[in-house]
Design an enzyme around this catalytic site. Structure first.
Site, PDB file in Angstrom:
ATOM      1  N   HIS A  63       0.812  -1.224   0.000  1.00 14.00           N
ATOM      2  CA  HIS A  63       0.000   0.000   0.000  1.00 14.00           C
ATOM      3  C   HIS A  63       0.844   1.271   0.000  1.00 14.00           C
ATOM      4  CE1 HIS A  63       0.006   0.947   4.459  1.00 14.00           C
ATOM      5  NE2 HIS A  63       0.106  -0.356   4.604  1.00 14.00           N
ATOM      6  N   GLU A 196      -5.304   1.670   2.318  1.00 13.34           N
ATOM      7  CA  GLU A 196      -5.193   0.480   3.181  1.00 13.34           C
ATOM      8  C   GLU A 196      -5.457   0.865   4.628  1.00 13.34           C
ATOM      9  OE1 GLU A 196      -3.157  -2.480   5.826  1.00 13.34           O
ATOM     10  OE2 GLU A 196      -2.915  -0.321   5.683  1.00 13.34           O
ATOM     11  N   ASP A 219       3.896  -6.157   3.569  1.00  7.96           N
ATOM     12  CA  ASP A 219       3.574  -5.075   4.506  1.00  7.96           C
ATOM     13  C   ASP A 219       4.433  -5.250   5.753  1.00  7.96           C
ATOM     14  OD1 ASP A 219       2.287  -2.915   5.750  1.00  7.96           O
ATOM     15  OD2 ASP A 219       0.292  -3.573   5.130  1.00  7.96           O
ATOM     16  N   HIS A 305       3.077   2.850  13.066  1.00  7.41           N
ATOM     17  CA  HIS A 305       2.165   4.003  13.136  1.00  7.41           C
ATOM     18  C   HIS A 305       2.713   5.120  14.026  1.00  7.41           C
ATOM     19  CE1 HIS A 305      -1.670   1.914  11.412  1.00  7.41           C
ATOM     20  NE2 HIS A 305      -0.596   1.783  10.648  1.00  7.41           N
TER      21      HIS A 305
HETATM   22 CO    CO Z   1      -0.535   0.614   8.809  1.00 12.56          CO
HETATM   23 ZN    ZN Z   2       0.620  -1.323   6.361  1.00  9.57          ZN
END
Ligand code: CO
Ligand code: ZN
Length: 338
Positions: A63, A196, A219, A305
């Site tokens: 993504h 995503e 990912d 994140h």
């Molecule tokens: Co993420």
């Molecule tokens: Zn991701």
């Protein structure tokens, strides 16, 4: 490869605003594929035809988008209040900087709770300060989207710290796989997905269009190797993580075992991943149309994140090597039908 990681992680692409990254990716891959297209949602789909016989129709997915913020209202003193675009952690956001689509930069302050100084902030406690004193001078409007800022840095030990390694590192892995893959019997769609972080929204329609028989997402995944972290058997530097299960998908054991076999043959470090909180694009792609054999090669990542996500370059190399080794050979163990 480091310069490509730097260029892509410093690029701006909160979910739904992937155009800058899409243009960068297209420029890197155009000469390496047979066709490139962009769908209505903004997914970039690049297809390389297979050579010889016995190939599968394979989709690789990474993504392009990253988490961000959206302005919900602006108060009379010129502070913008925000809500999340994707899985924002307020603790990581506080004290950071956010850049909006029009280029405006603000710093993120936190409402003080004098009575509870150890209070962990919620998103509603955060405000974006543009250094102005009146609402009329605020350089953004309600509905404008921004992304966190975080400088690329090379850490000792062959590790990279940056924002949006989730999932620009997956994008880099796909680009490098395309560069290094000399010959493949498979028709491979390199799918660079959108949104995503908002719930795998780009991946399903992309898979519907591509009609893959085999799907592999690339990912990041969490690690269990930092102080008081989640408990899982994945560590930074332990090699490519071959997923067995996450919240959205049980990986087809035939594909998991094929990846393990190819890693062993190529003497590449690998580890098995069971992720108890998180999903990837493969979950949606597994269930598109009549379904696909789905798996995932993950890059272990600390502080997912946050503006200081950390990956190990050895793990990145192992993931590229594993994909090249897997895609170079037939996938005869993956039988569909009888
Ligand atoms: Co993420
Ligand atoms: Zn991701």
């Amino acid at each position: 490869m480091k310069s490509l990681i730097q260029k892509l992680t410093e690029a701006y692409a909160p979910a739904g605003h992937e155009d800058v990254v899409r243009d960068l990716v297209r420029a890197e891959i155009r000469s390496l594929v047979d066709s490139v297209s962009v769908d209505a949602l903004g997914n970039l789909i690049a297809v390389r035809k297979g050579q010889g016989r016995g190939g599968r129709r394979v989709a690789l997915a990474a993504h392009m988008d990253e988490i961000g913020l959206i302005v919900s209202h602006i108060d009379s003193r010129g502070f913008a209040r925000v809500t999340n675009v994707g899985g924002v952690r307020p603790l990581y956001a506080a004290g950071g900087r956010v850049r909006f689509t029009n280029g405006a930069i603000g710093v993120i302050g936190v409402e003080m709770r004098r009575e509870r100084p150890d209070h962990i902030p919620a998103l509603s406690d955060l405000f974006v300060d543009f250094g102005v004193s009146r609402a009329a001078d605020v350089p953004v409007r309600v509905g404008d989207v921004g992304a966190f800022m975080g400088a690329y840095a090379e850490l000792p030990g062959g590790r990279i710290a940056a924002k949006s390694l989730d999932d620009r590192i997956g994008v880099v892995v796909l680009i490098e796989t395309l560069r290094r893959l000399k010959r493949s019997p498979h028709e491979i769609a390199f799918v660079f997905t959108v949104q995503e972080e908002l719930g795998l929204r780009g991946a399903g329609p992309a898979a519907f269009a591509v009609e893959p028989e085999v799907v592999l997402a690339v990912d990041v995944t969490a690690t269990g190797d930092t102080p008081n972290s989640v408990r899982m058997a994945v560590a930074l530097g332990g090699g490519a993580a071959i997923k067995a299960k996450d919240t959205g998908m049980l990986v087809d054991p035939r594909l998991r075992d094929l990846l393990i076999q190819r890693a062993k043959e190529a003497r590449l470090p690998y580890q098995i991943e069971v992720l108890e909180g998180g999903r990837t694009d493969a979950a949606e792609m597994q269930l598109a149309r009549g379904g696909a054999i789905a798996g995932c090669v993950s890059i272990p990542c600390r502080n997912v994140h946050s503006p200081v996500e950390v990956v190990d370059l050895g793990d990145v190399e192992a993931a590229i090597g594993l994909l090249v080794a897997t895609l170079s050979k037939p996938m005869d163990s993956l039988v569909i039908g009888d």
